[in-house]
Design an enzyme around this catalytic site. Sequence first.
Site, PDB file in Angstrom:
ATOM      1  N   CYS A  75      -1.065  37.976  78.390  1.00  7.19           N
ATOM      2  CA  CYS A  75      -2.229  37.404  77.701  1.00  7.19           C
ATOM      3  C   CYS A  75      -2.462  38.172  76.404  1.00  7.19           C
ATOM      4  O   CYS A  75      -1.775  39.151  76.106  1.00  7.19           O
ATOM      5  CB  CYS A  75      -3.471  37.458  78.586  1.00  7.19           C
ATOM      6  SG  CYS A  75      -4.051  39.136  78.916  1.00  7.19           S
ATOM      7  N   ASP A 484       7.535  27.412  37.930  1.00  5.53           N
ATOM      8  CA  ASP A 484       8.425  27.969  36.915  1.00  5.53           C
ATOM      9  C   ASP A 484       9.537  26.946  36.688  1.00  5.53           C
ATOM     10  O   ASP A 484       9.695  26.012  37.490  1.00  5.53           O
ATOM     11  CB  ASP A 484       8.996  29.296  37.419  1.00  5.53           C
ATOM     12  CG  ASP A 484       9.960  29.906  36.428  1.00  5.53           C
ATOM     13  OD1 ASP A 484       9.650  29.910  35.224  1.00  5.53           O
ATOM     14  OD2 ASP A 484      11.039  30.353  36.864  1.00  5.53           O
ATOM     15  N   ASP A 684       8.555  36.458  37.607  1.00  3.73           N
ATOM     16  CA  ASP A 684       7.565  35.685  38.353  1.00  3.73           C
ATOM     17  C   ASP A 684       6.839  36.523  39.403  1.00  3.73           C
ATOM     18  O   ASP A 684       5.840  36.064  39.959  1.00  3.73           O
ATOM     19  CB  ASP A 684       8.234  34.494  39.062  1.00  3.73           C
ATOM     20  CG  ASP A 684       8.767  33.468  38.073  1.00  3.73           C
ATOM     21  OD1 ASP A 684       8.119  33.266  37.030  1.00  3.73           O
ATOM     22  OD2 ASP A 684       9.835  32.883  38.337  1.00  3.73           O
TER      23      ASP A 684
END
Length: 784
Positions: A75, A484, A684
């Site tokens: 769990c 881009d 970038d």
Amino acid sequence: MCCPGCRAVAAAIINAGLTDYYRYRTENALTGSEPVPESLRAIEAYDQPQVQKSFARALGGEVREASLILEGIVCAACVWLNERHLRSLHGVLDVQINFSTHRARVRWDNSRILLSQILQAIAHIGYRAHPYDPFVQETLLERERKQQLRRIGVAGLFGMQVMMIAVALYAGSFHGMEQAFRDFFHWISLSLAIPVIAYAGQPFFRGAWRDVRRLRLGMDVPVSLGIALAFAGSVSATVTGQGEVYYDSVVMFVFFLLVARYGEFLARRRNAYVAETLGHAVPAVATRLVATAAGESQEVVPIAELTLSDRVLVRPGERIPCDGLVVDGVSIVDESLLTGESRPVTKQRGHRLVGGTLNLESPLEMTVEALGTDTVLWRVLELVDRAQADKPRLAQLADRASGVFVGGVLVLAIGVGYYWWHVDPQRWLAITVAVLVATCPCALSLATPAAITAATSTLARLGVLLTRAAALEALAQATHFVFDKTGTLTKGEASLLEVRPFSDVMSSQCLRLAAALAQRSEHPFARSLLAASAGIELPRAAEVRRVPGAGLRGSIAGNPYWLGAPQFIFAERGFVLASHTMAQLERSGRSVVLLADRSAIRCAFCFGDEVRHGGHSLISLLRARGLGVSLFSGDAAPSVRRVAEAVGIDDRVHGLAPEDKLERVTALQRAGEVVVMVGDGVNDAPVLSKAHVSVAMGRGTEAARASADFILMTEELSHLAAAIDIAQRTRRLIRQNLAWALGYNVVILPVAAMGYIRPWMAALGMSLSSLIVVANALRLMKCK
């Protein structure tokens, strides 16, 4: 003497006249040390660098990262306990555990703590861990499946007998039954319930004891408490012959819980299918080519024995054993496992191969460039694992709420039991057990992990890797997409866009002649010519000479040819094209290469960065949904305009430096836009980090991938649209799951407290609520 045994030995030595040994002894004899357990020896072996090469990755200095399989996770509380315990260890830098796959990603400082010590720390709190291996995990999953089926079988078999006796007891309550028969049936029910409690219900008690020992309230605590209370009360009634028995509720409770957990197990196994498929893709052995005095020989070796720069032969039908470079041969390779694309890719000399992909047509010889944890496949597995283990804000909130909820349920159950003890002592036990069982917050803890794991697996199947699960929610809310150009909307490499002949020679013949010369060059334009002529029989070029930065000269069938830039052709032969023709050829920033013979220019080859497939359909879809789309590029205006017009972007800006892109994205965010940035280059990386959601191309730079929330492994940009749909569906499903889990507990709690639900009905309701949450999450697996 310390004991009779030592006294007997001392008497034997004295009686045999051997006391002189002790008189002349200079020091005490060495005593036997405690033998090292075999399991500990096995764990210590994982500290060896050679062993760690196959599953651990060095992150710089002494920092290591490894993926582990955890046994015993049942769990969300188990996950919390392991994460908290490991983070408390000196030297463990980070740990994230995926509840759905039972895998842990651990980062540690090897100079402060060893991996074996981490594994021992996990064993100390009652769990088992070992390095992740897809074949080992498959064995463990199969063993777990068989064990769960055996427990279900025992609970079902004995439970049916108890239920049949319960029918007789209920009938006796209405129509009358002699006390002797009633007592006899109670004892029979007890004997049948014992195997269910002792064997089938063992996982619940073991988990509860582990939680209590660590002062943690997990899901197994109220479950085990309910089973134990109902069984103890039933045993007391059986022994004393007074009161109600609840053996039917106990056995049905265990049976329903086991069935629910088996359903969760099957869902977990299905969710882990993508990662397991990737893990099984790498073959166990490879064919290594070894240079000998007699030539070259072949030897089959395990993958672990390969080293960098080894030459490996990959036959048709075999999987590529590791990352490398083709040095000989031409074939087609199926890369669908990583990219999601069904079309095979042509590979020839100079092309890169990715481990785990499938060679389909002809033999290939390759040199090894990356092994083990440095391969693309391993990084993909790591990203999938990290995304599935990552916990978005809603998951963290649900985990905290479930922990508090368990404590609240226990307090409430005590209060309900106390109330009914005074109001109706005959019913207090059944009602208390029903409250404990019905309100166990299993569904609440499963709500988010089940959906995240299903979404991650579905995205990976499409060739979209999720690196941070929290980005799913942001992508679902995105309002503006920024692209881009180079390497993102375009392929980022020179492609042959046009062949224009200037004589009666056909374009196909011109391509054959140019490709024949290009075989002797490594220039990107030469590789594009060879790729365009793949499958065509080329003539033999002789006396080929390269002029660096200009072109090639050589002869074919005795006729001289020149291939190169217009300036090279003019310098060599004095030929030149008309200015308007050159302007037309060079439109939109294309590069031109000319082919000439001794008499004239025969053909022009135009090269450019080709637009990716699916770009126009993606932009059209985004615009149709009312989302903003922009193209920010550092390239010149003509090439930016050509690509923007090809894909349908109106808002385009050229000539931007990295800081300019960053400033424009920041301005969009200040205007209230949720920005998604899609890029691939080093320049970038800053803007990818700044955007709300970042998407990097799989073949982009390492800096771009490190900054990205998603990595697009496929060349199909349209798969990004599918990722948006999956993100939105995941967000809806998580909210549905949380609403269902909370709503169920809110409704069932007062009903159980008022005594309208029997314990076995509470067990059935709790099990069904967990299964509904998991089944709802699995709907994501059907997304295309």
